[in-house]
Design a protein around this motif. Structure first.
Motif, PDB file in Angstrom:
ATOM      1  N   LYS A 491      -5.778  -8.894  -5.016  1.00 27.06           N
ATOM      2  CA  LYS A 491      -5.628 -10.137  -5.769  1.00 27.06           C
ATOM      3  C   LYS A 491      -6.751 -10.263  -6.793  1.00 27.06           C
ATOM      4  CE  LYS A 491      -3.332 -13.011  -2.252  1.00 27.06           C
ATOM      5  NZ  LYS A 491      -3.455 -14.250  -1.432  1.00 27.06           N
ATOM      6  N   SER A 492      -7.952  -9.923  -6.364  1.00 31.79           N
ATOM      7  CA  SER A 492      -9.109 -10.022  -7.260  1.00 31.79           C
ATOM      8  C   SER A 492      -8.971  -9.060  -8.438  1.00 31.79           C
ATOM      9  CB  SER A 492     -10.392  -9.728  -6.472  1.00 31.79           C
ATOM     10  OG  SER A 492     -11.520  -9.825  -7.300  1.00 31.79           O
ATOM     11  N   VAL A 493      -8.523  -7.847  -8.153  1.00 31.82           N
ATOM     12  CA  VAL A 493      -8.315  -6.869  -9.225  1.00 31.82           C
ATOM     13  C   VAL A 493      -7.271  -7.385 -10.210  1.00 31.82           C
ATOM     14  CG1 VAL A 493      -7.384  -4.574  -9.745  1.00 31.82           C
ATOM     15  CG2 VAL A 493      -9.040  -4.862  -7.896  1.00 31.82           C
ATOM     16  N   ALA A 494      -6.194  -7.951  -9.685  1.00 36.54           N
ATOM     17  CA  ALA A 494      -5.140  -8.477 -10.552  1.00 36.54           C
ATOM     18  C   ALA A 494      -5.654  -9.603 -11.426  1.00 36.54           C
ATOM     19  CB  ALA A 494      -3.965  -8.964  -9.710  1.00 36.54           C
ATOM     20  N   ALA A 495      -6.677 -10.318 -10.923  1.00 36.90           N
ATOM     21  CA  ALA A 495      -7.270 -11.416 -11.692  1.00 36.90           C
ATOM     22  C   ALA A 495      -8.379 -10.937 -12.613  1.00 36.90           C
ATOM     23  CB  ALA A 495      -7.804 -12.491 -10.745  1.00 36.90           C
ATOM     24  N   GLY A 496      -8.670  -9.612 -12.594  1.00 32.89           N
ATOM     25  CA  GLY A 496      -9.600  -9.050 -13.567  1.00 32.89           C
ATOM     26  C   GLY A 496     -10.992  -8.723 -13.067  1.00 32.89           C
ATOM     27  N   ASP A 497     -11.217  -8.674 -11.751  1.00 33.41           N
ATOM     28  CA  ASP A 497     -12.560  -8.413 -11.233  1.00 33.41           C
ATOM     29  C   ASP A 497     -12.792  -6.915 -11.068  1.00 33.41           C
ATOM     30  OD1 ASP A 497     -15.110  -9.086 -10.101  1.00 33.41           O
ATOM     31  OD2 ASP A 497     -14.266  -8.572  -8.141  1.00 33.41           O
ATOM     32  N   ALA A 498     -13.803  -6.390 -11.736  1.00 33.25           N
ATOM     33  CA  ALA A 498     -14.100  -4.958 -11.671  1.00 33.25           C
ATOM     34  C   ALA A 498     -14.731  -4.564 -10.344  1.00 33.25           C
ATOM     35  CB  ALA A 498     -15.025  -4.572 -12.831  1.00 33.25           C
ATOM     36  N   THR A 499     -15.578  -5.427  -9.784  1.00 41.18           N
ATOM     37  CA  THR A 499     -16.264  -5.083  -8.539  1.00 41.18           C
ATOM     38  C   THR A 499     -15.285  -4.925  -7.383  1.00 41.18           C
ATOM     39  OG1 THR A 499     -18.222  -6.266  -9.305  1.00 41.18           O
ATOM     40  CG2 THR A 499     -18.116  -5.770  -6.967  1.00 41.18           C
ATOM     41  N   ALA A 500     -14.165  -5.664  -7.408  1.00 44.57           N
ATOM     42  CA  ALA A 500     -13.157  -5.508  -6.365  1.00 44.57           C
ATOM     43  C   ALA A 500     -12.576  -4.094  -6.395  1.00 44.57           C
ATOM     44  CB  ALA A 500     -12.055  -6.543  -6.543  1.00 44.57           C
ATOM     45  N   MET A 501     -12.496  -3.483  -7.584  1.00 46.63           N
ATOM     46  CA  MET A 501     -12.041  -2.093  -7.673  1.00 46.63           C
ATOM     47  C   MET A 501     -12.990  -1.180  -6.895  1.00 46.63           C
ATOM     48  SD  MET A 501     -11.136  -1.979 -11.747  1.00 46.63           S
ATOM     49  CE  MET A 501     -10.109  -3.232 -12.519  1.00 46.63           C
ATOM     50  N   THR A 502     -14.277  -1.436  -7.053  1.00 43.20           N
ATOM     51  CA  THR A 502     -15.272  -0.647  -6.336  1.00 43.20           C
ATOM     52  C   THR A 502     -15.155  -0.857  -4.838  1.00 43.20           C
ATOM     53  OG1 THR A 502     -16.787  -0.779  -8.222  1.00 43.20           O
ATOM     54  CG2 THR A 502     -17.751  -0.222  -6.096  1.00 43.20           C
ATOM     55  N   GLU A 503     -14.891  -2.104  -4.404  1.00 49.57           N
ATOM     56  CA  GLU A 503     -14.740  -2.370  -2.973  1.00 49.57           C
ATOM     57  C   GLU A 503     -13.523  -1.635  -2.406  1.00 49.57           C
ATOM     58  OE1 GLU A 503     -16.875  -3.616  -1.133  1.00 49.57           O
ATOM     59  OE2 GLU A 503     -18.209  -4.596  -2.575  1.00 49.57           O
ATOM     60  N   ILE A 504     -12.459  -1.536  -3.180  1.00 44.10           N
ATOM     61  CA  ILE A 504     -11.295  -0.766  -2.735  1.00 44.10           C
ATOM     62  C   ILE A 504     -11.686   0.704  -2.589  1.00 44.10           C
ATOM     63  CG2 ILE A 504      -8.987   0.036  -3.362  1.00 44.10           C
ATOM     64  CD1 ILE A 504      -8.549  -2.676  -4.729  1.00 44.10           C
ATOM     65  N   GLY A 505     -12.483   1.202  -3.535  1.00 41.91           N
ATOM     66  CA  GLY A 505     -12.979   2.570  -3.434  1.00 41.91           C
ATOM     67  C   GLY A 505     -13.789   2.779  -2.168  1.00 41.91           C
ATOM     68  N   TRP A 506     -14.644   1.809  -1.839  1.00 39.91           N
ATOM     69  CA  TRP A 506     -15.468   1.915  -0.628  1.00 39.91           C
ATOM     70  C   TRP A 506     -14.583   1.940   0.623  1.00 39.91           C
ATOM     71  CZ3 TRP A 506     -20.091   3.326   0.772  1.00 39.91           C
ATOM     72  CH2 TRP A 506     -20.624   2.924   1.994  1.00 39.91           C
ATOM     73  N   ALA A 507     -13.527   1.131   0.622  1.00 37.50           N
ATOM     74  CA  ALA A 507     -12.614   1.118   1.762  1.00 37.50           C
ATOM     75  C   ALA A 507     -11.979   2.502   1.946  1.00 37.50           C
ATOM     76  CB  ALA A 507     -11.537   0.056   1.559  1.00 37.50           C
ATOM     77  N   HIS A 508     -11.600   3.151   0.844  1.00 37.79           N
ATOM     78  CA  HIS A 508     -11.022   4.497   0.942  1.00 37.79           C
ATOM     79  C   HIS A 508     -12.084   5.512   1.363  1.00 37.79           C
ATOM     80  CE1 HIS A 508      -6.903   3.952  -0.382  1.00 37.79           C
ATOM     81  NE2 HIS A 508      -7.317   3.104  -1.318  1.00 37.79           N
ATOM     82  N   GLU A 509     -13.292   5.377   0.886  1.00 41.63           N
ATOM     83  CA  GLU A 509     -14.339   6.327   1.266  1.00 41.63           C
ATOM     84  C   GLU A 509     -14.646   6.242   2.754  1.00 41.63           C
ATOM     85  OE1 GLU A 509     -19.068   7.320   0.364  1.00 41.63           O
ATOM     86  OE2 GLU A 509     -17.863   6.295  -1.160  1.00 41.63           O
ATOM     87  N   ARG A 510     -14.655   5.018   3.298  1.00 40.96           N
ATOM     88  CA  ARG A 510     -15.029   4.814   4.700  1.00 40.96           C
ATOM     89  C   ARG A 510     -13.828   4.738   5.640  1.00 40.96           C
ATOM     90  NH1 ARG A 510     -20.369   5.862   5.768  1.00 40.96           N
ATOM     91  NH2 ARG A 510     -21.479   5.554   3.797  1.00 40.96           N
ATOM     92  N   GLY A 511     -12.628   4.691   5.099  1.00 37.84           N
ATOM     93  CA  GLY A 511     -11.455   4.579   5.951  1.00 37.84           C
ATOM     94  C   GLY A 511     -11.334   3.215   6.597  1.00 37.84           C
ATOM     95  N   LEU A 512     -11.602   2.165   5.838  1.00 36.17           N
ATOM     96  CA  LEU A 512     -11.559   0.800   6.361  1.00 36.17           C
ATOM     97  C   LEU A 512     -10.168   0.206   6.131  1.00 36.17           C
ATOM     98  CD1 LEU A 512     -15.012  -0.475   5.010  1.00 36.17           C
ATOM     99  CD2 LEU A 512     -14.495   0.625   7.205  1.00 36.17           C
ATOM    100  N   GLY A 513      -9.289   0.399   7.113  1.00 34.75           N
ATOM    101  CA  GLY A 513      -7.936  -0.127   7.017  1.00 34.75           C
ATOM    102  C   GLY A 513      -6.992   0.733   6.221  1.00 34.75           C
ATOM    103  N   VAL A 514      -7.496   1.819   5.648  1.00 34.31           N
ATOM    104  CA  VAL A 514      -6.680   2.785   4.902  1.00 34.31           C
ATOM    105  C   VAL A 514      -7.154   4.182   5.298  1.00 34.31           C
ATOM    106  CG1 VAL A 514      -6.233   1.279   2.916  1.00 34.31           C
ATOM    107  CG2 VAL A 514      -8.298   2.693   2.950  1.00 34.31           C
TER     108      VAL A 514
END
Length: 624
Positions: A491-514
């Protein structure tokens, strides 16, 4: 005294004004309790005398009840509630012991009668000896056209502190009626003690308060700024009065007008349609947020109406307007994208042509802020805030929080964030939520933080959406839920937040729910970095330096880490300047030193060891 905390609480149910002619009906009750068993207080009676004299001077029909036991206290409060029915302004003042005790479910602020054994370590005994502040608010609210409640309590008393096992009882959140404007101030910051003053002379706070309320033309928030300075000076900085809640739209309560006029007690401004309001922004009262435990977290929010003729788009709007300003007439520009050399003269010209426009005042403040002329930015933000700009209020809070253009003052920052939030600005809501999450300037309360984040998110604030995601990721105030966290990041990314993109990257790096996937992580880090997020730049640099999910590329790593430093990312700065660079490959460190030498920031040998000269160069590169 149990908590070692001294309070002043002001609750203002409507915005009120008054004249020196005292044509309106003003009533006041002062309850001063000093004769407590085992822990008497020296100054409440003196404090009451000082406050009563000032109230009578400005037209209040004032009654004083001294050393009231529980029955007398309750009777006096009931009688005063009846007196308040036909009044324009009703004011209640309490001086004595008061602290937070548990009612079995939550902490409740209790004003202690002289029947109380205030040295008891029993919550039940303490609770039975006083009247909850919530009850005082409920019994008086709505009786008069404007109601003020002040509580001056909790002087440091070792006998009471020992009874509590050496621990303090902090201030408890007040359960307030919906649709009420609130101003809550403390005579010292949470967790700190207050001076009771010399015996019989009155406390430093009571003396400053009694003097402040009689000053002609001062708003209630200005009175607090003045008394804060007086008390801080008198106590050599040991006691600093603090505002913890200010829900008045503009702090606009003046007890003593400069020119005689009839009393003007007005309802909070009603929302007016604003064609420049972004989708999802608050344009009317917002229902209280409900926490996971079912409790209400905040009051209704009503933004001030936009001024007439707010629709003309100027160069100032295009060059310095904000997307989160409820008064905006243009899409807005990110703060980091403002070009001060163009925006500053454009806004100077626009404000000269339309000196009453709070939108243009705010924009001019942003242009000056971007030019790092913080003192003048504060001047223009304050002009905008005085005219009702919720966006201006939020930015004043940030300047106070950062100490830019003004002496750092977290209490002031919280007060301005709260004003902005209640006036409907999503930035103020998010920033107030952050203060509650961190416990800076207010008692830490993650559920309260979540309430404000949700209000901001409902108003379209992308950063608040990301913050909600982080609370779910970390299980703070809610059950940990990586899937819900990812929903909010998206939702944050859709609203234009760049840092949320980084948080999604961190989730993929650490396997947090994905599924753990370094390549997907880097894809998202790159998206965040290209959108301007410094943490994304740092994480992408790390991936290139270590060859994680991408082919190792030391030069790319250096370029991205320098971009992260220049973007002002604190994490990147800590990695490079706080002796954590040793965790990075030596090839990267040598290449970083070589780049610093090429930029003529260092002149020594390239060794791969980040010595004092290298760290100093990184400081300069990051403009620290």
């Amino acid at each position: 005294m149990v908590s070692g905390i001294r309070w002043l609480v002001g609750v203002i149910m409507l915005v009120a004004a008054a004249s020196p002619a005292w044509a309106d009906k003003r009533v006041a009750l002062i309850v001063a309790n000093a004769a407590y068993r085992n822990a008497p207080l020296a100054n409440p009676l003196a404090d009451a005398g000082l406050v009563a004299a000032s109230l009578r001077k400005i037209g209040f029909d004032t009654s004083v009840v001294e050393n009231a036991d529980l029955a007398a206290f309750d009777r006096a409060l009931g009688d005063f509630a009846e007196r308040a029915r036909s009044a324009d302004i009703a004011l209640f003042y309490f001086a004595g012991h008061g602290f937070a005790v548990s009612d079995g479910l939550r902490p409740v602020s209790v004003l202690m009668s002289t029947s109380a054994d205030v040295t008891s370590a029993s919550e039940r005994v303490l609770r039975s000896g006083g009247i909850p502040l919530d009850d005082v608010v409920q019994s008086l609210s709505g009786r008069a056209r404007a109601t003020l409640i002040f509580v001056d309590a909790c002087r440091n008393d070792p006998r009471v502190t020992r009874a509590a096992g050496g621990t303090g009882r902090g201030f408890a959140r007040i359960e307030t009626p919906d649709n009420a404007s609130l101003f809550i101030g403390l005579s010292t910051r949470l967790g700190e003690t207050a001076s009771d003053g010399e015996d019989g002379a009155g406390s430093p706070f009571a003396r400053a308060f009694a003097a402040g309320i009689t000053v002609t033309g001062q708003r209630i928030d200005d009175v607090f700024r003045g008394l804060r300075d007086k008390v801080r000076t008198e106590t050599s900085g040991r006691q600093v009065p603090d505002v913890v809640q200010d829900d008045l739209p503009q702090g606009a309560m003046v007890l003593v007008r400069e020119e005689p006029s009839a009393v003007a007690v007005t309802q909070a401004p009603q929302p007016v349609a604003n064609t420049g309001t972004p989708a999802g922004a608050v344009t009317g009262p917002v229902p209280a947020t409900i926490a996971p435990d079912g409790s209400k977290l905040a009051l209704s929010i009503t933004p001030p109406p936009p001024p007439a003729g707010a629709g003309t788009i100027t160069a100032c709007d295009r060059l310095a307007g904000s997307a989160t300003d409820l008064d905006k007439v243009a899409p807005g520009i990110e703060f980091r994208a403002i070009e001060p050399d163009k925006a500053r003269p454009a806004c100077e010209q626009a404000t000269a042509a339309d000196p009453q426009s709070r939108r243009l005042m705010f924009n001019y403040g942003r242009a000056l802020d971007a030019a790092e002329d913080y003192a003048q930015a504060l001047v223009w933000y304050r002009k905008a805030a005085d005219a009702g700009s919720a966006a201006g209020m939020a930015n004043i809070g940030r300047l106070y929080e950062d100490g830019t253009g003004v002496k750092k003052d977290i209490g002031e920052a919280v007060g301005w964030y709260r004003k902005s939030a209640v006036a409907g600005n999503s930035v103020g809501m998010n920033d107030l939520g952050a203060m509650y999450e961190s416990g800076i300037g207010v008692r830490k309360d993650v559920r309260e933080a979540m309430g404000w984040y949700r209000k901001a998110a409902d108003a379209g604030n992308a950063i608040a959406m990301r913050n909600i995601g982080l609370l779910y990721r970390d299980g703070k105030g809610v059950k940990r839920d990586y899937g819900e966290a990812m929903t909010w990041y998206l939702k944050s990314v859709a609203a234009g937040d760049a840092t949320a993109m980084t948080e999604i990257g961190w989730a993929h790096e650490r396997g947090l729910g994905v599924p753990q996937d370094a390549r997907k992580a880097n894809d998202w880090y790159r998206k965040g970095a290209l959108a301007g997020d410094g943490l994304g730049m740092n994480n992408l640099a790390s991936s290139y330096a270590h060859g994680t999910g991408v082919e190792r590329d030391t030069q790319q790593a250096v370029e991205w880490e320098i971009k992260a430093l220049q973007a002002g990312n604190d994490f990147a700065f800590g990695q490079m300047a706080d002796k954590k660079a040793a965790a990075w490959p030596v090839e990267f460190r040598r290449a970083m030193q070589a780049e610093l030498k090429a930029r003529e920031l260092i002149d020594g040998p390239v060794t791969g060891r980040f010595d004092a000269a290298t760290v100093d160069a990184i400081h300069r590169l990051a403009n620290r």
